[in-house]
Design an enzyme around this catalytic site. Structure first.
Site, PDB file in Angstrom:
ATOM      1  N   LYS A  60      -9.052  -3.257 -14.240  1.00 22.89           N
ATOM      2  CA  LYS A  60      -8.789  -4.510 -13.513  1.00 22.89           C
ATOM      3  C   LYS A  60      -8.867  -5.714 -14.449  1.00 22.89           C
ATOM      4  O   LYS A  60      -9.784  -5.792 -15.271  1.00 22.89           O
ATOM      5  CB  LYS A  60      -9.817  -4.674 -12.400  1.00 22.89           C
ATOM      6  CG  LYS A  60      -9.209  -4.719 -11.005  1.00 22.89           C
ATOM      7  CD  LYS A  60     -10.286  -4.910  -9.957  1.00 22.89           C
ATOM      8  CE  LYS A  60      -9.731  -5.212  -8.586  1.00 22.89           C
ATOM      9  NZ  LYS A  60      -8.582  -4.491  -8.122  1.00 22.89           N
TER      10      LYS A  60
ATOM     11  N   LYS B  60     -12.769 -12.799  -2.593  1.00 26.85           N
ATOM     12  CA  LYS B  60     -12.339 -12.266  -1.288  1.00 26.85           C
ATOM     13  C   LYS B  60     -13.517 -11.622  -0.540  1.00 26.85           C
ATOM     14  O   LYS B  60     -13.610 -11.678   0.679  1.00 26.85           O
ATOM     15  CB  LYS B  60     -11.238 -11.225  -1.525  1.00 26.85           C
ATOM     16  CG  LYS B  60     -10.247 -11.119  -0.394  1.00 26.85           C
ATOM     17  CD  LYS B  60      -9.044 -10.301  -0.804  1.00 26.85           C
ATOM     18  CE  LYS B  60      -8.824  -9.171   0.172  1.00 26.85           C
ATOM     19  NZ  LYS B  60      -7.959  -8.127  -0.333  1.00 26.85           N
TER      20      LYS B  60
ATOM     21  N   ASP C 196     -13.764  -0.389  -8.198  1.00 29.30           N
ATOM     22  CA  ASP C 196     -12.464  -0.016  -8.766  1.00 29.30           C
ATOM     23  C   ASP C 196     -12.114  -0.832 -10.010  1.00 29.30           C
ATOM     24  O   ASP C 196     -10.948  -1.150 -10.239  1.00 29.30           O
ATOM     25  CB  ASP C 196     -11.369  -0.155  -7.705  1.00 29.30           C
ATOM     26  CG  ASP C 196     -11.166  -1.600  -7.268  1.00 29.30           C
ATOM     27  OD1 ASP C 196     -12.092  -2.427  -7.476  1.00 29.30           O
ATOM     28  OD2 ASP C 196     -10.093  -1.919  -6.742  1.00 29.30           O
TER      29      ASP C 196
ATOM     30  N   ARG D  27     -12.509   8.835   0.703  1.00 23.31           N
ATOM     31  CA  ARG D  27     -11.788   8.311   1.873  1.00 23.31           C
ATOM     32  C   ARG D  27     -10.484   9.059   1.973  1.00 23.31           C
ATOM     33  O   ARG D  27      -9.639   8.945   1.080  1.00 23.31           O
ATOM     34  CB  ARG D  27     -11.498   6.827   1.705  1.00 23.31           C
ATOM     35  CG  ARG D  27     -12.728   6.000   1.842  1.00 23.31           C
ATOM     36  CD  ARG D  27     -12.400   4.745   2.629  1.00 23.31           C
ATOM     37  NE  ARG D  27     -13.639   4.029   2.893  1.00 23.31           N
ATOM     38  CZ  ARG D  27     -13.718   2.720   2.901  1.00 23.31           C
ATOM     39  NH1 ARG D  27     -12.660   1.994   2.663  1.00 23.31           N
ATOM     40  NH2 ARG D  27     -14.855   2.133   3.157  1.00 23.31           N
TER      41      ARG D  27
ATOM     42  N   LYS E 233      -4.088   4.985   7.414  1.00 22.61           N
ATOM     43  CA  LYS E 233      -4.420   3.643   7.896  1.00 22.61           C
ATOM     44  C   LYS E 233      -3.434   3.264   9.010  1.00 22.61           C
ATOM     45  O   LYS E 233      -2.330   3.817   9.058  1.00 22.61           O
ATOM     46  CB  LYS E 233      -4.315   2.648   6.742  1.00 22.61           C
ATOM     47  CG  LYS E 233      -5.464   2.771   5.754  1.00 22.61           C
ATOM     48  CD  LYS E 233      -5.528   1.540   4.861  1.00 22.61           C
ATOM     49  CE  LYS E 233      -6.808   1.547   4.065  1.00 22.61           C
ATOM     50  NZ  LYS E 233      -6.975   0.353   3.252  1.00 22.61           N
TER      51      LYS E 233
ATOM     52  N   GLU F 117     -12.433   4.644  -9.714  1.00 24.31           N
ATOM     53  CA  GLU F 117     -11.746   4.970  -8.458  1.00 24.31           C
ATOM     54  C   GLU F 117     -10.550   5.845  -8.790  1.00 24.31           C
ATOM     55  O   GLU F 117      -9.743   5.496  -9.658  1.00 24.31           O
ATOM     56  CB  GLU F 117     -11.259   3.705  -7.737  1.00 24.31           C
ATOM     57  CG  GLU F 117     -10.637   4.061  -6.384  1.00 24.31           C
ATOM     58  CD  GLU F 117      -9.855   2.925  -5.731  1.00 24.31           C
ATOM     59  OE1 GLU F 117     -10.261   2.492  -4.647  1.00 24.31           O
ATOM     60  OE2 GLU F 117      -8.837   2.485  -6.295  1.00 24.31           O
TER      61      GLU F 117
ATOM     62  N   ALA G  62       3.854   3.587  -0.680  1.00 22.67           N
ATOM     63  CA  ALA G  62       2.826   2.566  -0.975  1.00 22.67           C
ATOM     64  C   ALA G  62       3.356   1.525  -1.959  1.00 22.67           C
ATOM     65  O   ALA G  62       3.059   0.331  -1.828  1.00 22.67           O
ATOM     66  CB  ALA G  62       1.573   3.235  -1.532  1.00 22.67           C
TER      67      ALA G  62
ATOM     68  N   GLU H  89       5.817  -0.705   0.011  1.00 23.54           N
ATOM     69  CA  GLU H  89       5.074  -1.491   1.008  1.00 23.54           C
ATOM     70  C   GLU H  89       4.339  -2.637   0.316  1.00 23.54           C
ATOM     71  O   GLU H  89       4.289  -3.756   0.821  1.00 23.54           O
ATOM     72  CB  GLU H  89       4.094  -0.565   1.749  1.00 23.54           C
ATOM     73  CG  GLU H  89       3.376  -1.206   2.914  1.00 23.54           C
ATOM     74  CD  GLU H  89       2.001  -1.761   2.569  1.00 23.54           C
ATOM     75  OE1 GLU H  89       1.391  -2.384   3.424  1.00 23.54           O
ATOM     76  OE2 GLU H  89       1.543  -1.584   1.418  1.00 23.54           O
ATOM     77  N   HIS H  90       3.770  -2.342  -0.867  1.00 24.91           N
ATOM     78  CA  HIS H  90       3.032  -3.352  -1.626  1.00 24.91           C
ATOM     79  C   HIS H  90       3.954  -4.527  -1.999  1.00 24.91           C
ATOM     80  O   HIS H  90       3.578  -5.684  -1.891  1.00 24.91           O
ATOM     81  CB  HIS H  90       2.478  -2.691  -2.890  1.00 24.91           C
ATOM     82  CG  HIS H  90       1.584  -3.575  -3.679  1.00 24.91           C
ATOM     83  ND1 HIS H  90       0.322  -3.912  -3.259  1.00 24.91           N
ATOM     84  CD2 HIS H  90       1.764  -4.203  -4.863  1.00 24.91           C
ATOM     85  CE1 HIS H  90      -0.233  -4.715  -4.151  1.00 24.91           C
ATOM     86  NE2 HIS H  90       0.626  -4.895  -5.137  1.00 24.91           N
TER      87      HIS H  90
HETATM   88  P1  0O2 Z   1      -5.109  -2.721  -6.511  1.00 27.64           P
HETATM   89  O1  0O2 Z   1      -4.418  -3.765  -7.260  1.00 27.64           O
HETATM   90  O2  0O2 Z   1      -4.180  -1.622  -6.023  1.00 27.64           O
HETATM   91  O3  0O2 Z   1      -6.320  -2.185  -7.182  1.00 27.64           O
HETATM   92  P2  0O2 Z   1     -12.045  -2.222  -1.631  1.00 27.64           P
HETATM   93  O4  0O2 Z   1     -11.095  -3.322  -1.262  1.00 27.64           O
HETATM   94  O5  0O2 Z   1     -11.485  -1.287  -2.686  1.00 27.64           O
HETATM   95  O6  0O2 Z   1     -13.408  -2.706  -1.978  1.00 27.64           O
HETATM   96  P3  0O2 Z   1     -11.902  -0.170   0.282  1.00 27.64           P
HETATM   97  O7  0O2 Z   1     -11.849  -0.308   1.775  1.00 27.64           O
HETATM   98  O8  0O2 Z   1     -12.769   0.895  -0.279  1.00 27.64           O
HETATM   99  O9  0O2 Z   1     -12.304  -1.532  -0.284  1.00 27.64           O
HETATM  100  O10 0O2 Z   1     -10.510   0.048  -0.260  1.00 27.64           O
HETATM  101  P4  0O2 Z   1      -9.407   0.998   0.287  1.00 27.64           P
HETATM  102  O11 0O2 Z   1      -8.693   0.306   1.379  1.00 27.64           O
HETATM  103  O12 0O2 Z   1      -9.978   2.353   0.544  1.00 27.64           O
HETATM  104  O13 0O2 Z   1      -8.475   1.088  -0.981  1.00 27.64           O
HETATM  105  C1  0O2 Z   1      -8.214   0.037  -1.837  1.00 27.64           C
HETATM  106  C2  0O2 Z   1      -6.995   0.357  -2.689  1.00 27.64           C
HETATM  107  O14 0O2 Z   1      -6.166   1.337  -2.055  1.00 27.64           O
HETATM  108  C3  0O2 Z   1      -6.107  -0.849  -2.835  1.00 27.64           C
HETATM  109  O15 0O2 Z   1      -6.519  -1.523  -3.969  1.00 27.64           O
HETATM  110  C4  0O2 Z   1      -4.721  -0.251  -2.993  1.00 27.64           C
HETATM  111  O16 0O2 Z   1      -4.526   0.230  -4.307  1.00 27.64           O
HETATM  112  C5  0O2 Z   1      -4.805   0.939  -2.090  1.00 27.64           C
HETATM  113  N1  0O2 Z   1      -4.409   0.611  -0.704  1.00 27.64           N
HETATM  114  C6  0O2 Z   1      -5.247   0.598   0.365  1.00 27.64           C
HETATM  115  N2  0O2 Z   1      -4.561   0.297   1.479  1.00 27.64           N
HETATM  116  C7  0O2 Z   1      -3.277   0.118   1.125  1.00 27.64           C
HETATM  117  C8  0O2 Z   1      -2.098  -0.211   1.857  1.00 27.64           C
HETATM  118  O17 0O2 Z   1      -2.092  -0.396   3.054  1.00 27.64           O
HETATM  119  N3  0O2 Z   1      -0.943  -0.309   1.128  1.00 27.64           N
HETATM  120  C9  0O2 Z   1      -0.892  -0.101  -0.216  1.00 27.64           C
HETATM  121  N4  0O2 Z   1       0.283  -0.218  -0.834  1.00 27.64           N
HETATM  122  N5  0O2 Z   1      -2.011   0.184  -0.935  1.00 27.64           N
HETATM  123  C10 0O2 Z   1      -3.173   0.299  -0.273  1.00 27.64           C
HETATM  124  P5  0O2 Z   1      -6.477  -3.109  -4.040  1.00 27.64           P
HETATM  125  O18 0O2 Z   1      -7.841  -3.590  -4.305  1.00 27.64           O
HETATM  126  O19 0O2 Z   1      -5.782  -3.675  -2.828  1.00 27.64           O
HETATM  127  O20 0O2 Z   1      -5.636  -3.495  -5.247  1.00 27.64           O
END
Ligand code: 0O2
Length: 206
Positions: A50, A61, A77, A110, A117, A144, A156, A159-160
């Site tokens: 990151k 956030k 992560d 997860r 989701k 992660e 994904a 969608e992103h």
């Molecule tokens: P980046 O840039 O991809 O790293 P967290 O926010 O990680 O503390 P949580 O709930 O553990 O909390 O996270 P989650 O939702 O299990 O997973 C986080 C990561 O999964 C995201 O990283 C995305 O890479 C991916 N992700 C989760 N949900 C979606 C979704 O709906 N669409 C897409 N395209 N990717 C998703 P970050 O942090 O968003 O950013």
């Protein structure tokens, strides 16, 4: 967090990432060699550390001060690998093997494949802790690891990109969400069909 603090923060995560990547690479070729079918499970792996800005943005956030200590304590992560597999059962197989490795700890799992989701996102996320050996100490570092099929990753990634069209009306955004959900379901069906083809092909070859 200044540049020097950021550099010191990420160094162990870079080392841990190398170890995870090498472990996955070993699994990929040993599973190829040990299976009668000679099919590798992993299509490709993407990885990233990151950036300073993303770390700070994510902490803000989460309503935390963007400090070094908070980054270490609240972000899981900082090191992230995305393992793109051919088939859904390759994902579960790899995850089971990783979980059985005694020198690696799976801190959190997860499974958004078994339970997608609400927007349709599917992937299996692990937070693993892996030891890195420094001059005088052993340090456990979190990485992660996201497991996706090619179809899950295709969905994904698009969608992103589409999520950031903020100039659209609420009505159009709702329509897009519903179209994306439909596409996610099509991707899940594709994964299932591809897996069925693989299994019936293997059964015939036996
Ligand atoms: P980046 O840039 O991809 O790293 P967290 O926010 O990680 O503390 P949580 O709930 O553990 O909390 O996270 P989650 O939702 O299990 O997973 C986080 C990561 O999964 C995201 O990283 C995305 O890479 C991916 N992700 C989760 N949900 C979606 C979704 O709906 N669409 C897409 N395209 N990717 C998703 P970050 O942090 O968003 O950013």
């Amino acid at each position: 967090m200044n540049e020097k603090e950021y550099y010191n923060l990420i160094k162990p995560y870079e080392d841990a990432m190398q170890m995870i990547l090498s472990r996955l690479d070993t699994l990929n070729h040993t599973l190829y060699e040990s299976s009668a079918t000679h099919l590798v499970p992993i299509h490709n792996i993407q990885s990233r550390i990151k950036s300073k800005k993303s770390i700070e943005d994510k902490l803000i956030k989460k309503e935390k001060k963007p400090s070094l200590t908070n980054a270490k304590n609240f972000l899981m992560d900082i090191a992230g690998a995305r393992v793109i597999c051919y088939f859904v059962n390759d994902i579960y197989n790899l995850v089971e093997i990783l979980k059985s490795q005694t020198d690696l700890i799976v801190m959190k799992e997860r499974d958004y494949i078994a339970g997608p989701k609400p927007n349709g996102y599917r992937s299996l996320h692990l937070i693993v802790e892996i030891p890195i050996f420094l001059a005088n100490e052993k340090k456990w570092v979190k990485v992660e690891v996201q497991f996706r099929t090619i179809a899950m990753n295709f969905w994904a990634s698009l969608e992103h990109k589409l999520r950031y069209k903020k100039e659209l009306s609420q009505e159009r955004l709702a329509e897009i969400d519903s179209e994306l959900l439909e596409c996610a379901k099509l991707c899940a069906t594709l994964d299932q069909k591809m897996q069925n083809i693989k299994e019936s092909k293997l059964a015939q070859e036996l």
